[in-house]
Scaffold this motif. Sequence first.
Motif, PDB file in Angstrom:
ATOM      1  N   MET A   5       0.849  -1.204   0.000  1.00 12.26           N
ATOM      2  CA  MET A   5       0.000   0.000   0.000  1.00 12.26           C
ATOM      3  C   MET A   5       0.884   1.253   0.000  1.00 12.26           C
ATOM      4  SD  MET A   5      -3.274   0.593   2.397  1.00 12.26           S
ATOM      5  CE  MET A   5      -3.983  -0.951   1.797  1.00 12.26           C
ATOM      6  N   THR A   6       0.525   2.204  -0.796  1.00  9.20           N
ATOM      7  CA  THR A   6       1.356   3.406  -0.882  1.00  9.20           C
ATOM      8  C   THR A   6       0.889   4.451   0.124  1.00  9.20           C
ATOM      9  OG1 THR A   6      -0.107   4.183  -2.599  1.00  9.20           O
ATOM     10  CG2 THR A   6       1.927   3.139  -3.315  1.00  9.20           C
ATOM     11  N   LEU A   7       1.780   5.295   0.498  1.00  9.04           N
ATOM     12  CA  LEU A   7       1.429   6.366   1.423  1.00  9.04           C
ATOM     13  C   LEU A   7       0.604   7.409   0.676  1.00  9.04           C
ATOM     14  CD1 LEU A   7       4.679   7.013   3.438  1.00  9.04           C
ATOM     15  CD2 LEU A   7       2.585   5.919   4.187  1.00  9.04           C
ATOM     16  N   ARG A   8      -0.411   7.909   1.369  1.00  4.93           N
ATOM     17  CA  ARG A   8      -1.226   8.959   0.751  1.00  4.93           C
ATOM     18  C   ARG A   8      -0.483  10.280   0.842  1.00  4.93           C
ATOM     19  NH1 ARG A   8      -7.235   7.858   2.019  1.00  4.93           N
ATOM     20  NH2 ARG A   8      -7.260   5.611   1.863  1.00  4.93           N
ATOM     21  N   ARG A   9      -0.658  11.064  -0.160  1.00 11.85           N
ATOM     22  CA  ARG A   9       0.011  12.360  -0.133  1.00 11.85           C
ATOM     23  C   ARG A   9      -0.708  13.311   0.803  1.00 11.85           C
ATOM     24  NH1 ARG A   9       0.330  15.048  -5.184  1.00 11.85           N
ATOM     25  NH2 ARG A   9       0.809  13.313  -6.518  1.00 11.85           N
ATOM     26  N   ARG A  10      -2.042  13.263   0.727  1.00 13.16           N
ATOM     27  CA  ARG A  10      -2.792  14.189   1.580  1.00 13.16           C
ATOM     28  C   ARG A  10      -3.156  13.504   2.887  1.00 13.16           C
ATOM     29  NH1 ARG A  10      -7.830  17.291  -0.940  1.00 13.16           N
ATOM     30  NH2 ARG A  10      -6.167  17.837  -2.390  1.00 13.16           N
ATOM     31  N   PRO A  11      -2.796  14.097   4.048  1.00 12.10           N
ATOM     32  CA  PRO A  11      -3.117  13.441   5.315  1.00 12.10           C
ATOM     33  C   PRO A  11      -4.612  13.361   5.519  1.00 12.10           C
ATOM     34  CG  PRO A  11      -1.995  15.544   5.686  1.00 12.10           C
ATOM     35  CD  PRO A  11      -2.088  15.355   4.209  1.00 12.10           C
ATOM     36  N   ARG A  12      -5.048  12.290   6.197  1.00 15.77           N
ATOM     37  CA  ARG A  12      -6.466  12.127   6.480  1.00 15.77           C
ATOM     38  C   ARG A  12      -6.829  12.907   7.742  1.00 15.77           C
ATOM     39  NH1 ARG A  12      -8.558   6.388   6.756  1.00 15.77           N
ATOM     40  NH2 ARG A  12      -6.924   6.063   8.299  1.00 15.77           N
ATOM     41  N   SER A  13      -8.073  13.335   7.804  1.00 22.19           N
ATOM     42  CA  SER A  13      -8.534  14.052   9.001  1.00 22.19           C
ATOM     43  C   SER A  13      -8.819  13.038  10.100  1.00 22.19           C
ATOM     44  CB  SER A  13      -9.810  14.826   8.679  1.00 22.19           C
ATOM     45  OG  SER A  13     -10.865  13.907   8.480  1.00 22.19           O
ATOM     46  N   PRO A  14      -8.813  13.513  11.376  1.00 19.20           N
ATOM     47  CA  PRO A  14      -9.144  12.592  12.472  1.00 19.20           C
ATOM     48  C   PRO A  14     -10.490  11.901  12.254  1.00 19.20           C
ATOM     49  CG  PRO A  14      -8.268  14.634  13.352  1.00 19.20           C
ATOM     50  CD  PRO A  14      -8.408  14.832  11.864  1.00 19.20           C
ATOM     51  N   ALA A  15     -11.469  12.626  11.675  1.00 16.65           N
ATOM     52  CA  ALA A  15     -12.780  12.012  11.439  1.00 16.65           C
ATOM     53  C   ALA A  15     -12.647  10.827  10.499  1.00 16.65           C
ATOM     54  CB  ALA A  15     -13.741  13.048  10.863  1.00 16.65           C
ATOM     55  N   GLN A  16     -11.807  10.985   9.464  1.00 16.73           N
ATOM     56  CA  GLN A  16     -11.614   9.871   8.527  1.00 16.73           C
ATOM     57  C   GLN A  16     -10.878   8.715   9.196  1.00 16.73           C
ATOM     58  OE1 GLN A  16      -9.670  12.397   5.604  1.00 16.73           O
ATOM     59  NE2 GLN A  16     -11.225  11.842   4.075  1.00 16.73           N
ATOM     60  N   ILE A  17      -9.861   9.085   9.981  1.00 17.05           N
ATOM     61  CA  ILE A  17      -9.054   8.044  10.640  1.00 17.05           C
ATOM     62  C   ILE A  17      -9.908   7.206  11.592  1.00 17.05           C
ATOM     63  CG2 ILE A  17      -7.173   7.662  12.288  1.00 17.05           C
ATOM     64  CD1 ILE A  17      -5.811  10.147  11.077  1.00 17.05           C
ATOM     65  N   PHE A  18     -10.803   7.887  12.331  1.00 14.26           N
ATOM     66  CA  PHE A  18     -11.529   7.177  13.384  1.00 14.26           C
ATOM     67  C   PHE A  18     -12.928   6.720  12.973  1.00 14.26           C
ATOM     68  CE2 PHE A  18      -8.310   9.251  16.111  1.00 14.26           C
ATOM     69  CZ  PHE A  18      -7.870   8.114  16.759  1.00 14.26           C
ATOM     70  N   ALA A  19     -13.292   6.894  11.686  1.00 15.47           N
ATOM     71  CA  ALA A  19     -14.642   6.483  11.266  1.00 15.47           C
ATOM     72  C   ALA A  19     -14.856   4.983  11.471  1.00 15.47           C
ATOM     73  CB  ALA A  19     -14.874   6.876   9.809  1.00 15.47           C
ATOM     74  N   MET A  20     -13.969   4.178  10.892  1.00 15.70           N
ATOM     75  CA  MET A  20     -14.116   2.722  11.021  1.00 15.70           C
ATOM     76  C   MET A  20     -13.952   2.251  12.463  1.00 15.70           C
ATOM     77  SD  MET A  20     -15.090   0.598   8.788  1.00 15.70           S
ATOM     78  CE  MET A  20     -14.322  -1.011   8.946  1.00 15.70           C
ATOM     79  N   PRO A  21     -12.894   2.711  13.165  1.00 16.01           N
ATOM     80  CA  PRO A  21     -12.760   2.288  14.564  1.00 16.01           C
ATOM     81  C   PRO A  21     -13.998   2.609  15.398  1.00 16.01           C
ATOM     82  CG  PRO A  21     -10.719   3.279  13.844  1.00 16.01           C
ATOM     83  CD  PRO A  21     -11.708   3.452  12.712  1.00 16.01           C
ATOM     84  N   LEU A  22     -14.598   3.775  15.155  1.00 14.75           N
ATOM     85  CA  LEU A  22     -15.777   4.172  15.927  1.00 14.75           C
ATOM     86  C   LEU A  22     -16.952   3.235  15.623  1.00 14.75           C
ATOM     87  CD1 LEU A  22     -16.557   6.389  17.931  1.00 14.75           C
ATOM     88  CD2 LEU A  22     -17.570   7.642  16.024  1.00 14.75           C
ATOM     89  N   LEU A  23     -17.113   2.945  14.326  1.00 15.05           N
ATOM     90  CA  LEU A  23     -18.179   2.035  13.902  1.00 15.05           C
ATOM     91  C   LEU A  23     -18.025   0.677  14.580  1.00 15.05           C
ATOM     92  CD1 LEU A  23     -20.426   2.342  11.626  1.00 15.05           C
ATOM     93  CD2 LEU A  23     -18.959   0.834  10.281  1.00 15.05           C
ATOM     94  N   LEU A  24     -16.790   0.164  14.578  1.00 16.00           N
ATOM     95  CA  LEU A  24     -16.539  -1.144  15.190  1.00 16.00           C
ATOM     96  C   LEU A  24     -16.776  -1.110  16.695  1.00 16.00           C
ATOM     97  CD1 LEU A  24     -13.329  -2.240  13.235  1.00 16.00           C
ATOM     98  CD2 LEU A  24     -15.610  -3.254  13.098  1.00 16.00           C
ATOM     99  N   ALA A  25     -16.378   0.004  17.337  1.00 11.83           N
ATOM    100  CA  ALA A  25     -16.567   0.118  18.783  1.00 11.83           C
ATOM    101  C   ALA A  25     -18.054   0.124  19.123  1.00 11.83           C
ATOM    102  CB  ALA A  25     -15.888   1.379  19.310  1.00 11.83           C
ATOM    103  N   ILE A  26     -18.839   0.859  18.306  1.00 12.03           N
ATOM    104  CA  ILE A  26     -20.291   0.906  18.559  1.00 12.03           C
ATOM    105  C   ILE A  26     -20.900  -0.476  18.352  1.00 12.03           C
ATOM    106  CG2 ILE A  26     -22.474   1.842  17.713  1.00 12.03           C
ATOM    107  CD1 ILE A  26     -20.905   4.453  17.090  1.00 12.03           C
TER     108      ILE A  26
END
Lengths: 61, 385
Positions: A1-22
């Motif tokens: 997997m290649t590194l993304r050039r544009r950093p992701r926002s915290p909302a993007q980073i934690f979307a899946m983890p939050l879904l799984l936690a719920i």
Amino acid sequence: MTLRRRPRSPAQIFAMPLLLAIATIVGLVVGLTGEGFRDGLSWLLLALPLVVLAAAWARRG
Amino acid sequence: MTSGSIRTWYWVHKWSGILSTLFLLMLCLTGLPLIFHDEIEALTGEDYEATLAGTPSAEGGQPLDAMLNLAMAERPGEVPLFMAFSQTSPLLTVTTGPSPDAPGDRMTLLFFDRATGRSLGPAPGGGVMDFLLQLHTDMFLGLPGMFLLGGMGVVFLLALVSGVVLYAPFMRRLGFGTLRTGRSKRLSWLDQHNLLGIVALAWMVVVGATGAINAFADPMVASWQEREVARMTAAYAGLDPLPPERYGSLDRAMASAQAALPGRSPQFIAFPGGAWSSAHHYAVFFQGDTPLTQHLLTPALIDAESGGLTDSREMPVINQALMMSKPLHFGDYGGLPLKLLWAALDVATIWVLWTGLLLWLRRRPGAVDRRVMEISQGGLADARA
């Protein structure tokens, strides 16, 4: 997997983890509140993290 | 996130991890077979719940006084401490000891079939499962051991929180689920540690927190006894403890208790003088009558001599939280599939601990900056440094 050039926002980073936690918390509590259908729903919700893991392993780079 | 705050959280994560990892590995490894203790006991023929047929002992069967007489005949010179009921089988247990305040290791647990009034002998015990349970609960160190493991549970929660904080800078330029196994071992460990940790996070928080709560169960019961029971039995304050030869009928006590809390199923009776009652009362503990409240116990305090009701009150909120936390720690409330999921998530936790340990043990020499860089660059410290 290649590194993304544009950093992701915290909302993007934690979307899946939050879904799984719920899903996990709801699964844990639903199983406590009854038998039968509620147990089945609890198994499905708690299996979700494991399904996500299996999918990530299948796509490993 | 600035590299200064990454450095701080890295420090918290490193030290909370170092402090708790070995204890947590022990807890996860001993906990794994304990999840299946019912199934394992059934395999070794020790599961009376599954083999006895008839009315559940909580609902009916032979008179309680007859069952108690049977138990006391097996342990002459001892006193009764607890009688416990099953919601699913005629199995009835009686705990005896040399004195009303006997410590746990001096107690004897006896099994009976309440449907037939037959003795099933002393509870099977002393096996591998008992050893694992003891290790898991207090490491054979008694109350200090429980507190130590409870404390480690709290430190583990700190490791989880700091891990989530560090997940953000690490994943800034990576897609969810990234597992780079084809490059360096270290990068593979890092990705596995991060992915497994974040995916099993909620389960680890719940099982960790409920485990920590359970470690402080004994003082919570003691506090309930000191405050609530003392208040409910204020009329008996200053009286000498009731001697066992003056204990009255259990069946009459149960009838009074059920009249006070109708429609509920009894779980156990605590005899006078122990940690779960006063010096003059049978405390009859009832389950709630809905699936959610069946883990919540409500005691009816019955004068052990006369068999009349003294008082019945809900347990304090903190004790209720303790009771609700038990199934959430044991994972025993949703059949075998839930236990299998519990086991899989437990193994995931073991892997998070193991990769965390490897990442620390196999760190390359160099200042902490290298690790901070590793986190802020998604694992590729060398590529950027």
